[in-house]
Design a protein around this motif. Structure first.
Motif, short mmCIF file in Angstrom:
data_model
loop_
_atom_site.label_atom_id
_atom_site.label_comp_id
_atom_site.label_asym_id
_atom_site.label_seq_id
_atom_site.Cartn_x
_atom_site.Cartn_y
_atom_site.Cartn_z
N ALA A 12 0.84 -1.21 0.00
CA ALA A 12 0.00 0.00 0.00
C ALA A 12 0.87 1.25 0.00
CB ALA A 12 -0.94 -0.01 1.20
N LEU A 13 1.51 1.53 -1.13
CA LEU A 13 2.36 2.72 -1.24
C LEU A 13 1.54 3.99 -1.10
CD1 LEU A 13 5.30 3.76 -1.99
CD2 LEU A 13 4.36 4.07 -4.29
N GLY A 14 0.42 4.06 -1.80
CA GLY A 14 -0.45 5.24 -1.75
C GLY A 14 -1.75 4.93 -1.02
N ASP A 15 -2.40 5.99 -0.54
CA ASP A 15 -3.62 5.79 0.25
C ASP A 15 -4.83 6.56 -0.26
OD1 ASP A 15 -2.98 8.39 0.92
OD2 ASP A 15 -2.86 8.05 3.08
N ASN A 16 -4.67 7.31 -1.39
CA ASN A 16 -5.79 8.10 -1.90
C ASN A 16 -6.32 9.10 -0.87
OD1 ASN A 16 -6.11 7.58 -4.59
ND2 ASN A 16 -7.80 6.15 -4.38
N GLY A 17 -5.47 9.45 0.10
CA GLY A 17 -5.88 10.40 1.13
C GLY A 17 -6.60 9.77 2.31
N GLN A 18 -6.67 8.42 2.34
CA GLN A 18 -7.50 7.75 3.35
C GLN A 18 -6.98 7.91 4.77
OE1 GLN A 18 -10.62 6.04 2.92
NE2 GLN A 18 -10.46 6.51 5.10
N ASN A 19 -5.66 7.86 4.97
CA ASN A 19 -5.16 7.94 6.34
C ASN A 19 -5.52 9.27 7.00
OD1 ASN A 19 -3.65 5.37 6.89
ND2 ASN A 19 -2.56 5.97 5.05
N TYR A 20 -5.29 10.38 6.29
CA TYR A 20 -5.67 11.68 6.85
C TYR A 20 -7.18 11.77 7.00
CZ TYR A 20 -6.07 16.68 7.66
OH TYR A 20 -6.37 17.90 8.21
N LYS A 21 -7.90 11.25 6.02
CA LYS A 21 -9.36 11.30 6.05
C LYS A 21 -9.90 10.60 7.30
CE LYS A 21 -13.72 11.43 4.71
NZ LYS A 21 -14.51 12.69 4.71
N SER A 22 -9.36 9.43 7.62
CA SER A 22 -9.83 8.69 8.79
C SER A 22 -9.65 9.50 10.07
CB SER A 22 -9.08 7.36 8.92
OG SER A 22 -9.31 6.53 7.81
N LEU A 23 -8.48 10.14 10.19
CA LEU A 23 -8.19 10.92 11.40
C LEU A 23 -9.02 12.19 11.45
CD1 LEU A 23 -4.30 10.49 11.50
CD2 LEU A 23 -6.07 9.03 12.52
N SER A 24 -9.17 12.86 10.32
CA SER A 24 -9.97 14.09 10.31
C SER A 24 -11.45 13.78 10.53
CB SER A 24 -9.77 14.85 9.00
OG SER A 24 -10.22 14.09 7.89
N PHE A 25 -11.90 12.63 10.04
CA PHE A 25 -13.29 12.21 10.25
C PHE A 25 -13.55 11.98 11.74
CE2 PHE A 25 -16.77 9.13 10.43
CZ PHE A 25 -17.68 9.65 9.52
N LEU A 26 -12.61 11.32 12.40
CA LEU A 26 -12.73 11.11 13.85
C LEU A 26 -12.76 12.45 14.58
CD1 LEU A 26 -10.34 8.10 14.54
CD2 LEU A 26 -12.79 8.17 15.00
N ALA A 27 -11.84 13.35 14.20
CA ALA A 27 -11.78 14.66 14.86
C ALA A 27 -13.09 15.42 14.69
CB ALA A 27 -10.62 15.47 14.29
N GLU A 28 -13.67 15.31 13.51
CA GLU A 28 -14.95 15.99 13.26
C GLU A 28 -16.05 15.42 14.15
OE1 GLU A 28 -18.23 16.48 9.64
OE2 GLU A 28 -16.23 15.69 9.21
N LYS A 29 -16.09 14.09 14.27
CA LYS A 29 -17.11 13.45 15.09
C LYS A 29 -16.89 13.72 16.57
CE LYS A 29 -19.38 11.71 11.68
NZ LYS A 29 -20.74 12.24 11.37
N MET A 30 -15.64 14.00 16.95
CA MET A 30 -15.34 14.37 18.34
C MET A 30 -15.60 15.85 18.59
SD MET A 30 -11.80 12.14 18.69
CE MET A 30 -11.38 12.71 20.35
N GLN A 31 -16.05 16.55 17.54
CA GLN A 31 -16.34 17.98 17.59
C GLN A 31 -15.11 18.80 17.95
OE1 GLN A 31 -19.82 18.44 20.14
NE2 GLN A 31 -21.19 17.73 18.52
#
Length: 360
Positions: free
Chosen positions: A148-167
Motif C-alpha cells: 500500500a504505497l499510496g492511500d488516496n488520502g484515506q489515512n488523513y481522512k480517517s483521522l480528520s473524520f474522527l476529529a470531526e465526530k469528536m467535535q
C-alpha cells in the motif's frame, strides 16, 4: 447462530451503504481526501496532533467512545488478546519525552480492505506542558496491507473524520506523512555496534548500542523511520532486502493473502513524490511479541540520480495495542537490516527523536 446472523446483517448493511469515512476510487470528490500520502512509512501513513482544552482523561474517554460509536462507519476500538496491556499509563508516571497519560488503538475498515487488512489507528494522549488541564491527542493511521504505497488520502481522512465526530474545532497539525514532504532531523553519529547481540532488545538492551534509541509514541505506538542511500539499482536492493528477511534473526517476508499486491511498482511509472520502484513488507518477531503481535516492517525503494543509485526507506512500528515504548526495538530491527547493505541510516522520524509541531 443468532449472533452470527446479526454480524452478517451488520456487515452487509455497512458494505452496502455509502460510507462517509472512505475516500474510495474518486478521492478528489470526497471532502478531506486531498492529503494523499505516498510511502511516508514505507506504506502510506499519517501522524497528526491536536491540542485540546479537555483533560487527558476526558480526551481518552471521548476518543474511545467515538471509535466505539462509529462502527457503522468502519471504526473499531481494539482491545483484548494476549498480552492485553491497559490503556491507562498514569501509574507509570511518564514525564519524557512527553507526559503520556493514555494510549489506545483502533482500526478503520473500508469495503475493500477490512479486518486484518484494515488500516491501523494508534492514539497517544499526553498532558500539555505547564498546564494543569488540557491535553494533546496524537493520532496515527497506517495502511496495513503489504504493497500500500499510496492511500488516496484515506489515512488523513480517517483521522480528520474522527476529529470531526469528536467535535474538535482546532486544525490538525501534521507531524509526519499525510502527503507532506519528509523532514530530515539532524543526523547523529552511529555508535560502534560490531559486538554480537540478538535481533531483539531484551535483558541486555542497555549493552547494545543499537537499542539505545528508545522511542515513545511517535506513531501513537512507538515507531522508527530511516533511509539508506545506496549505490545499487532498486532491483538489486529489493532482492537483497528480501534475502535479508531471514527467520534466523526473527524476520519474515510478508506476501500472499487476498488481495495480494505485487512488490514491483515499475509498471506504474511513479515519479512523484519519488521514483518509487519497489515496495515490500516484513515482520520482526521477538520472544514475547510474535506472529500477529510482531512488529510491522514496511519498505519502499526509489531511484535517485541514476539507474544504479537508490534509496531504501525502512519503517518499523510496534504492533500490539498499548506499545507506547519499544526499548529501542524498532531502530534495532532496522539497524540489523542496514548491516546487510553496509550503509549508515538517516533517521527521518521517530526512533527516539523528538519532533516539534505548532499546535493551534
Amino acid at each position: 447462530m443468532a449472533k452470527l446472523a446479526v454480524l452478517i446483517g451488520h456487515l452487509c448493511f455497512w458494505l452496502g451503504r455509502s460510507n462517509p469515512s472512505v475516500c474510495g476510487s474518486k478521492p478528489d470528490e470526497v471532502s478531506g481526501c486531498q492529503m494523499k500520502d505516498m510511502g511516508s512509512c514505507g506504506n502510506a501513513c499519517c501522524v497528526v496532533e491536536v491540542g485540546l482544552k479537555t483533560t487527558p482523561e476526558q480526551t481518552y474517554e471521548l476518543t474511545k467512545k467515538t471509535l466505539q460509536d462509529l462502527s457503522e462507519d468502519g471504526f473499531t476500538y481494539v482491545t483484548g488478546g494476549e498480552p492485553n496491556p491497559g490503556d491507562d499509563l498514569r501509574p507509570y508516571n511518564i514525564s519524557s519525552p512527553e507526559m503520556f497519560k493514555f494510549i489506545l488503538q483502533g482500526r478503520h475498515d473500508a469495503p475493500k480492505y477490512y479486518g486484518t487488512n484494515g488500516d491501523i489507528l494508534n492514539f497517544a494522549i499526553y498532558q500539555r506542558s505547564g498546564a494543569s488541564s488540557g491535553s494533546v491527542l496524537r493520532m496515527f493511521s497506517l495502511s496495513r496491507i503489504h504493497g500500500a504505497l499510496g492511500d488516496n488520502g484515506q489515512n488523513y481522512k480517517s483521522l480528520s473524520f474522527l476529529a470531526e465526530k469528536m467535535q474538535i474545532q482546532s486544525q490538525l497539525a501534521v507531524k509526519h506523512g499525510c502527503g507532506a514532504p519528509l523532514s530530515s532531523p539532524p543526523k547523529e553519529l552511529n555508535e560502534d555496534s560490531s559486538a554480537s547481540f540478538p535481533s531483539y532488545c531484551g535483558g541486555d538492551a542497555s549493552k547494545d548500542p543499537d537499542c539505545a534509541r528508545k522511542d515513545f509514541g511517535s506513531c501513537g505506538n512507538a515507531c522508527c523511520l530511516v533511509e539508506l542511500q545506496l549505490n545499487q539499482s532498486p532491483e538489486k536492493v529489493h532482492q537483497a532486502l528480501i534475502d535479508g528477511l531471514t527467520p534466523s534473526n526473527g524476520f519474515s517476508y510478508v506476501t500472499g493473502g487476498q488481495p495480494d499486491p505485487a512488490d514491483d511498482l515499475r509498471p506504474y511509472n511513479i515519479t512523484s513524490p519519488e521514483k518509487f520502484q519497489f515496495i515490500a513488507q516484513g515482520r520482526h518477531d521477538a520472544p514475547k511479541y510474535y506472529g500477529t503481535n510482531g512488529d510491522i516492517l514496511n519498505f519502499a525503494i526509489y531511484q535517485t540520480s541514476g539507474a544504479s543509485s537508490s534509496v531504501l526507506r525502512m519503517f518499523s512500528v510496534s504492533r500490539i495495542h498499548g506499545a507506547l515504548g519499544d526499548n529501542g526495538q524498532n531502530y534495532k530491527s532496522l539497524s540489523l537490516l542496514a548491516k546487510t547493505f553496509n550503509a549508515d541510516m538517516n533517521v527521518k522520524y521517530g526512533c527516539g527523536l523528538k519532533s516539534e509541531v505548532n499546535l493551534v
